[in-house]
Motif scaffolding. Structure first.
Motif, PDB file in Angstrom:
ATOM      1  N   GLU A  18       0.801  -1.229   0.000  1.00  0.00           N
ATOM      2  CA  GLU A  18       0.000   0.000   0.000  1.00  0.00           C
ATOM      3  C   GLU A  18       0.833   1.278   0.000  1.00  0.00           C
ATOM      4  N   VAL A  19       2.147   1.139   0.061  1.00  0.00           N
ATOM      5  CA  VAL A  19       3.000   2.330   0.119  1.00  0.00           C
ATOM      6  C   VAL A  19       4.043   2.290  -0.994  1.00  0.00           C
ATOM      7  N   ASN A  20       4.697   3.417  -1.192  1.00  0.00           N
ATOM      8  CA  ASN A  20       5.748   3.518  -2.189  1.00  0.00           C
ATOM      9  C   ASN A  20       7.049   2.949  -1.596  1.00  0.00           C
ATOM     10  N   VAL A  21       7.455   1.792  -2.081  1.00  0.00           N
ATOM     11  CA  VAL A  21       8.651   1.119  -1.575  1.00  0.00           C
ATOM     12  C   VAL A  21       9.773   1.284  -2.595  1.00  0.00           C
ATOM     13  N   ASP A  22      10.939   1.685  -2.114  1.00  0.00           N
ATOM     14  CA  ASP A  22      12.112   1.843  -2.979  1.00  0.00           C
ATOM     15  C   ASP A  22      12.722   0.470  -3.256  1.00  0.00           C
ATOM     16  N   GLU A  23      12.276  -0.158  -4.320  1.00  0.00           N
ATOM     17  CA  GLU A  23      12.754  -1.502  -4.676  1.00  0.00           C
ATOM     18  C   GLU A  23      14.178  -1.473  -5.252  1.00  0.00           C
ATOM     19  N   ASN A  24      14.682  -0.298  -5.558  1.00  0.00           N
ATOM     20  CA  ASN A  24      16.036  -0.188  -6.124  1.00  0.00           C
ATOM     21  C   ASN A  24      17.111  -0.019  -5.064  1.00  0.00           C
ATOM     22  N   PHE A  25      16.711   0.187  -3.818  1.00  0.00           N
ATOM     23  CA  PHE A  25      17.677   0.370  -2.731  1.00  0.00           C
ATOM     24  C   PHE A  25      18.401  -0.954  -2.494  1.00  0.00           C
ATOM     25  N   THR A  26      19.723  -0.883  -2.405  1.00  0.00           N
ATOM     26  CA  THR A  26      20.529  -2.078  -2.183  1.00  0.00           C
ATOM     27  C   THR A  26      21.315  -1.932  -0.892  1.00  0.00           C
ATOM     28  N   ALA A  27      21.243  -2.950  -0.051  1.00  0.00           N
ATOM     29  CA  ALA A  27      22.033  -2.959   1.180  1.00  0.00           C
ATOM     30  C   ALA A  27      23.462  -3.369   0.827  1.00  0.00           C
ATOM     31  N   THR A  53      31.316   5.367   9.131  1.00  0.00           N
ATOM     32  CA  THR A  53      30.960   3.980   9.437  1.00  0.00           C
ATOM     33  C   THR A  53      30.831   3.117   8.187  1.00  0.00           C
ATOM     34  N   ASP A  54      30.996   3.717   7.022  1.00  0.00           N
ATOM     35  CA  ASP A  54      30.839   3.012   5.750  1.00  0.00           C
ATOM     36  C   ASP A  54      29.447   2.385   5.643  1.00  0.00           C
ATOM     37  N   ALA A  55      28.455   3.108   6.139  1.00  0.00           N
ATOM     38  CA  ALA A  55      27.077   2.615   6.199  1.00  0.00           C
ATOM     39  C   ALA A  55      26.291   2.998   4.952  1.00  0.00           C
ATOM     40  N   ASP A  56      25.140   2.357   4.809  1.00  0.00           N
ATOM     41  CA  ASP A  56      24.151   2.783   3.826  1.00  0.00           C
ATOM     42  C   ASP A  56      23.394   3.953   4.454  1.00  0.00           C
ATOM     43  N   ILE A  57      22.693   4.712   3.624  1.00  0.00           N
ATOM     44  CA  ILE A  57      21.964   5.876   4.147  1.00  0.00           C
ATOM     45  C   ILE A  57      20.607   5.979   3.466  1.00  0.00           C
ATOM     46  N   PHE A  58      19.599   6.429   4.237  1.00  0.00           N
ATOM     47  CA  PHE A  58      18.252   6.596   3.696  1.00  0.00           C
ATOM     48  C   PHE A  58      17.582   7.766   4.396  1.00  0.00           C
ATOM     49  N   LYS A  95      10.930  -4.295   3.541  1.00  0.00           N
ATOM     50  CA  LYS A  95      11.153  -4.914   4.854  1.00  0.00           C
ATOM     51  C   LYS A  95      12.328  -5.885   4.813  1.00  0.00           C
ATOM     52  N   LYS A  96      12.512  -6.561   3.675  1.00  0.00           N
ATOM     53  CA  LYS A  96      13.621  -7.514   3.551  1.00  0.00           C
ATOM     54  C   LYS A  96      14.983  -6.801   3.601  1.00  0.00           C
ATOM     55  N   ILE A  97      15.015  -5.539   3.232  1.00  0.00           N
ATOM     56  CA  ILE A  97      16.255  -4.754   3.310  1.00  0.00           C
ATOM     57  C   ILE A  97      16.559  -4.434   4.774  1.00  0.00           C
ATOM     58  N   ILE A  98      15.569  -3.958   5.511  1.00  0.00           N
ATOM     59  CA  ILE A  98      15.766  -3.619   6.925  1.00  0.00           C
ATOM     60  C   ILE A  98      16.245  -4.842   7.704  1.00  0.00           C
ATOM     61  N   GLU A  99      15.740  -6.012   7.352  1.00  0.00           N
ATOM     62  CA  GLU A  99      16.135  -7.249   8.033  1.00  0.00           C
ATOM     63  C   GLU A  99      17.640  -7.499   7.951  1.00  0.00           C
ATOM     64  N   GLN A 100      18.301  -6.978   6.927  1.00  0.00           N
ATOM     65  CA  GLN A 100      19.729  -7.244   6.716  1.00  0.00           C
ATOM     66  C   GLN A 100      20.648  -6.428   7.631  1.00  0.00           C
ATOM     67  N   TYR A 101      20.123  -5.380   8.249  1.00  0.00           N
ATOM     68  CA  TYR A 101      20.972  -4.515   9.065  1.00  0.00           C
ATOM     69  C   TYR A 101      21.058  -5.001  10.500  1.00  0.00           C
TER      70      TYR A 101
END
Length: 184
Positions: A18-27, A53-58, A95-101
């Motif tokens: 139901e929301v706009n999900v950024d499917e192109n974001f890569t962890a 920290t060499d982290a990803d950012i959003f 949600k699968k991206i957040i799970e990786q952090y």
């Protein structure tokens, strides 16, 4: 004062469909820097943390942007806080991206003594079970402590560690703080 914005009892996060999900974001890291910034002050701090920290950012963005002018923004933010609403966001991460952090930095300006409601919208959308969240904020004078309980009660399952308040150009202070965290 902050600390009173537990998840609304009747609040159910929207479904991912139901929301706009950024499917192109890569962890590309086990660390993510999330931030909400109205005037780019918090964005500046977030970018220093990302680099160090060499982290990803959003960036967390409200679907309907706040007004440009200061006073109308503060009035709208106060109404959201008092009503304990979760405004819809422009974009969410899968949600699968957040799970990786493992480690997530969450940054925001202090508004009305606590975290802006769009950040809580983001946090309520995910399960943070087993993740460590370090908070950081930007504010002229307000302490970060008022926001900590709101972050804890809205980041399901996370170990939330209260961070620090920074100014946009406090690179040495940010680096010292990050060193003190003894991250991997």
């Amino acid at each position: 004062k902050g600390g009173n914005n537990a998840p609304a009892k009747d609040f159910v996060p929207p479904a991912e469909s139901e929301v706009n999900v950024d499917e192109n974001f890569t962890a590309t890291s086990k660390t993510l820097v999330l931030y909400f910034s109205k005037t780019n002050t918090t964005k500046s701090v977030a970018n220093i943390i990302r680099t160090e920290t060499d982290a990803d950012i959003f960036e967390i963005e409200r679907k309907t942007p706040y007004p440009e002018a200061y006073t109308p923004t503060t009035e709208e933010a106060k109404e959201e806080k008092e009503a304990n609403v979760r405004p819809e966001l422009k974009t969410y991460l899968p949600k699968k991206i957040i799970e990786q952090y493992e480690t997530i930095f969450v940054g925001f300006p202090i508004w009305w003594g606590t975290v802006p409601m769009p950040v809580l919208s983001f946090l309520n959308f995910y399960d943070f079970d087993g993740k460590t969240i370090y908070t950081f904020c930007t504010a002229a004078s307000s302490s970060i402590s008022g926001s900590t309980s709101d972050i804890r009660s809205n980041a399901s399952g996370a170990n939330v560690i209260e961070g620090k308040r920074f100014s946009a150009n406090d690179e040495s202070g940010i680096k010292s703080w990050l060193l003190s965290l003894s991250l991997k």
